[in-house]
Design a protein around this motif. Structure first.
Motif, PDB file in Angstrom:
ATOM      1  N   PHE A   1       0.821  -1.206   0.000  1.00 17.58           N
ATOM      2  CA  PHE A   1       0.000   0.000   0.000  1.00 17.58           C
ATOM      3  C   PHE A   1       0.854   1.254   0.000  1.00 17.58           C
ATOM      4  O   PHE A   1       0.388   2.335  -0.374  1.00 17.58           O
ATOM      5  N   SER A   2       2.130   1.143   0.385  1.00 15.59           N
ATOM      6  CA  SER A   2       3.001   2.312   0.440  1.00 15.59           C
ATOM      7  C   SER A   2       3.537   2.725  -0.928  1.00 15.59           C
ATOM      8  O   SER A   2       4.153   3.781  -1.048  1.00 15.59           O
ATOM      9  N   PHE A   3       3.280   1.923  -1.946  1.00 15.96           N
ATOM     10  CA  PHE A   3       3.771   2.231  -3.288  1.00 15.96           C
ATOM     11  C   PHE A   3       2.631   2.781  -4.132  1.00 15.96           C
ATOM     12  O   PHE A   3       1.562   2.176  -4.219  1.00 15.96           O
ATOM     13  N   ASN A   4       2.853   3.914  -4.782  1.00 18.76           N
ATOM     14  CA  ASN A   4       1.760   4.529  -5.529  1.00 18.76           C
ATOM     15  C   ASN A   4       1.455   3.763  -6.817  1.00 18.76           C
ATOM     16  O   ASN A   4       0.324   3.746  -7.274  1.00 18.76           O
ATOM     17  N   VAL A   5       2.458   3.096  -7.377  1.00 19.59           N
ATOM     18  CA  VAL A   5       2.229   2.255  -8.553  1.00 19.59           C
ATOM     19  C   VAL A   5       3.069   0.991  -8.423  1.00 19.59           C
ATOM     20  O   VAL A   5       4.237   1.051  -8.043  1.00 19.59           O
ATOM     21  N   MET A   6       2.470  -0.134  -8.754  1.00 20.87           N
ATOM     22  CA  MET A   6       3.220  -1.373  -8.889  1.00 20.87           C
ATOM     23  C   MET A   6       2.909  -1.939 -10.261  1.00 20.87           C
ATOM     24  O   MET A   6       1.768  -1.875 -10.717  1.00 20.87           O
ATOM     25  N   ALA A   7       3.943  -2.452 -10.910  1.00 18.12           N
ATOM     26  CA  ALA A   7       3.770  -2.842 -12.307  1.00 18.12           C
ATOM     27  C   ALA A   7       4.640  -4.037 -12.669  1.00 18.12           C
ATOM     28  O   ALA A   7       5.606  -4.363 -11.971  1.00 18.12           O
ATOM     29  N   TRP A   8       4.271  -4.644 -13.762  1.00 16.64           N
ATOM     30  CA  TRP A   8       5.057  -5.719 -14.356  1.00 16.64           C
ATOM     31  C   TRP A   8       5.551  -5.269 -15.727  1.00 16.64           C
ATOM     32  O   TRP A   8       4.787  -4.706 -16.520  1.00 16.64           O
ATOM     33  N   TYR A   9       6.845  -5.524 -15.966  1.00 19.29           N
ATOM     34  CA  TYR A   9       7.474  -5.231 -17.248  1.00 19.29           C
ATOM     35  C   TYR A   9       8.010  -6.539 -17.837  1.00 19.29           C
ATOM     36  O   TYR A   9       8.221  -7.518 -17.124  1.00 19.29           O
ATOM     37  N   ARG A  10       8.265  -6.490 -19.137  1.00 22.18           N
ATOM     38  CA  ARG A  10       8.805  -7.652 -19.844  1.00 22.18           C
ATOM     39  C   ARG A  10       9.958  -7.195 -20.711  1.00 22.18           C
ATOM     40  O   ARG A  10       9.906  -6.127 -21.329  1.00 22.18           O
TER      41      ARG A  10
END
Length: 120
Positions: free
Chosen positions: A29-38
């Protein structure tokens, strides 16, 4: 120091499914964005899916309708469910966690990546 660890990669046949998981040693919750890259050899790292703390999830055109990103608060992970996999989904998948600092600047944290290979 924030640590990001991906898991769940492997070899799968075309049409199959995999679920990737990204664990961090801080509340997601402390991260404004979480993402996956390839990333594939010779190419730049590309965004596959992102899950902002507030707002809609986003997907690249190539995975829209097949992949689902989710913040699993009970497990403190960010997962990527990948269905109907294609050979072109092959690559190293990286998890990214972005945190906004009080100064207004941003910090990015990356994992070491997990290999996904789609092949018959």
């Amino acid at each position: 120091q924030v640590q990001v660890v991906e898991s769940g990669g492997g070899l799968v046949q075309p049409g199959g499914s995999l679920r990737l998981s990204c664990a961090v040693n801080a509340s997601i919750f402390s991260f404004n964005v979480m993402a996956w890259y390839r990333q594939v050899p010779g190419n730049q790292r590309e965004l596959v899916a992102s899950a902002p703390r507030w707002g809609s999830r986003k997907y690249s055109d190539s995975v829209q309708g097949r992949f689902t990103i989710s913040r699993e608060f009970a497990k403190n992970t960010v997962d990527l469910q990948m269905n109907s996999l294609k050979p072109e989904d092959t690559g190293v998948y990286y998890c990214n966690a972005e945190r906004m600092l009080p100064s207004g600047s941003k910090e990015d944290y990356w994992g070491q990546g997990t290999q996904v290979t789609v092949s018959s």
